[in-house]
Design a protein around this motif. Structure first.
Motif, PDB file in Angstrom:
ATOM      1  N   ASP A 298      -9.733  -6.326  -3.949  1.00 39.29           N
ATOM      2  CA  ASP A 298      -9.450  -5.249  -3.011  1.00 39.29           C
ATOM      3  C   ASP A 298     -10.218  -3.995  -3.410  1.00 39.29           C
TER       4      ASP A 298
ATOM      5  N   MET B 165     -10.000 -13.498  -0.480  1.00 36.31           N
ATOM      6  CA  MET B 165      -9.019 -12.507  -0.923  1.00 36.31           C
ATOM      7  C   MET B 165      -8.601 -12.765  -2.362  1.00 36.31           C
TER       8      MET B 165
ATOM      9  N   GLN C  33      -6.995  -6.003   6.064  1.00 40.78           N
ATOM     10  CA  GLN C  33      -6.662  -4.672   5.592  1.00 40.78           C
ATOM     11  C   GLN C  33      -5.154  -4.483   5.529  1.00 40.78           C
TER      12      GLN C  33
ATOM     13  N   ALA D 227      -8.564  -1.320  -8.340  1.00 40.42           N
ATOM     14  CA  ALA D 227      -9.036  -2.665  -7.973  1.00 40.42           C
ATOM     15  C   ALA D 227      -9.644  -3.340  -9.196  1.00 40.42           C
ATOM     16  N   ASN D 228      -9.602  -4.578  -9.259  1.00 40.02           N
ATOM     17  CA  ASN D 228      -8.893  -5.619  -8.522  1.00 40.02           C
ATOM     18  C   ASN D 228      -7.579  -5.916  -9.226  1.00 40.02           C
TER      19      ASN D 228
ATOM     20  N   ILE E 194      -6.139  -0.339   2.440  1.00 39.51           N
ATOM     21  CA  ILE E 194      -6.690  -1.187   1.377  1.00 39.51           C
ATOM     22  C   ILE E 194      -7.384  -2.347   2.085  1.00 39.51           C
ATOM     23  N   THR E 195      -8.608  -2.615   1.705  1.00 42.50           N
ATOM     24  CA  THR E 195      -9.368  -3.703   2.292  1.00 42.50           C
ATOM     25  C   THR E 195      -9.464  -4.823   1.277  1.00 42.50           C
ATOM     26  N   PHE E 196      -9.178  -6.038   1.725  1.00 41.68           N
ATOM     27  CA  PHE E 196      -9.236  -7.198   0.842  1.00 41.68           C
ATOM     28  C   PHE E 196     -10.599  -7.859   0.917  1.00 41.68           C
TER      29      PHE E 196
ATOM     30  N   ASN F 291       0.880  -1.167   0.000  1.00 43.57           N
ATOM     31  CA  ASN F 291       0.000   0.000   0.000  1.00 43.57           C
ATOM     32  C   ASN F 291       0.920   1.221   0.000  1.00 43.57           C
TER      33      ASN F 291
END
Length: 93
Positions: A77, A27, A48, A82-83, A21-23, A13
């Motif tokens: 993400d 994932m 995250q 993304a993605n 960043i949230t997965f 990140n």
């Protein structure tokens, strides 16, 4: 057929500040073509990834037959682009 090999991907990140960043859950997924010969075998990533931090994802290639193999790995993400879709390839010997 053949030896399994691991590869480690480093996820970064690069933001200096802001939200993490949230997965997704899951994932990762592999494209259906060649997916049986590639699998995720470990990660240091949590749900995250905070700004200016890194985590690792390890994938394994275990060929079922001889010849070239390929698939894509998708990392789900909420990053700006993304993605993430990563081509993977290997050769069964």
């Amino acid at each position: 057929m053949g030896k399994s090999k691991n590869a480690t991907l480093t996820l970064v990140n690069p933001a200096r500040k802001g939200p993490p960043i949230t997965f997704g859950n899951p994932m990762t997924t592999f494209a259906l073509v060649g997916a049986g010969e590639f699998k995720s075998v470990g990660t240091t990533c949590g749900a995250q990834l905070m700004p200016r931090k890194k985590c690792k994802l390890t994938v394994q290639f275990g060929p079922d037959s001889v010849g070239p193999k390929s698939t894509t790995l998708t990392i789900f993400d909420n990053a700006a682009n993304a993605n993430q879709v990563i081509p993977l390839s290997g050769k069964g010997e």
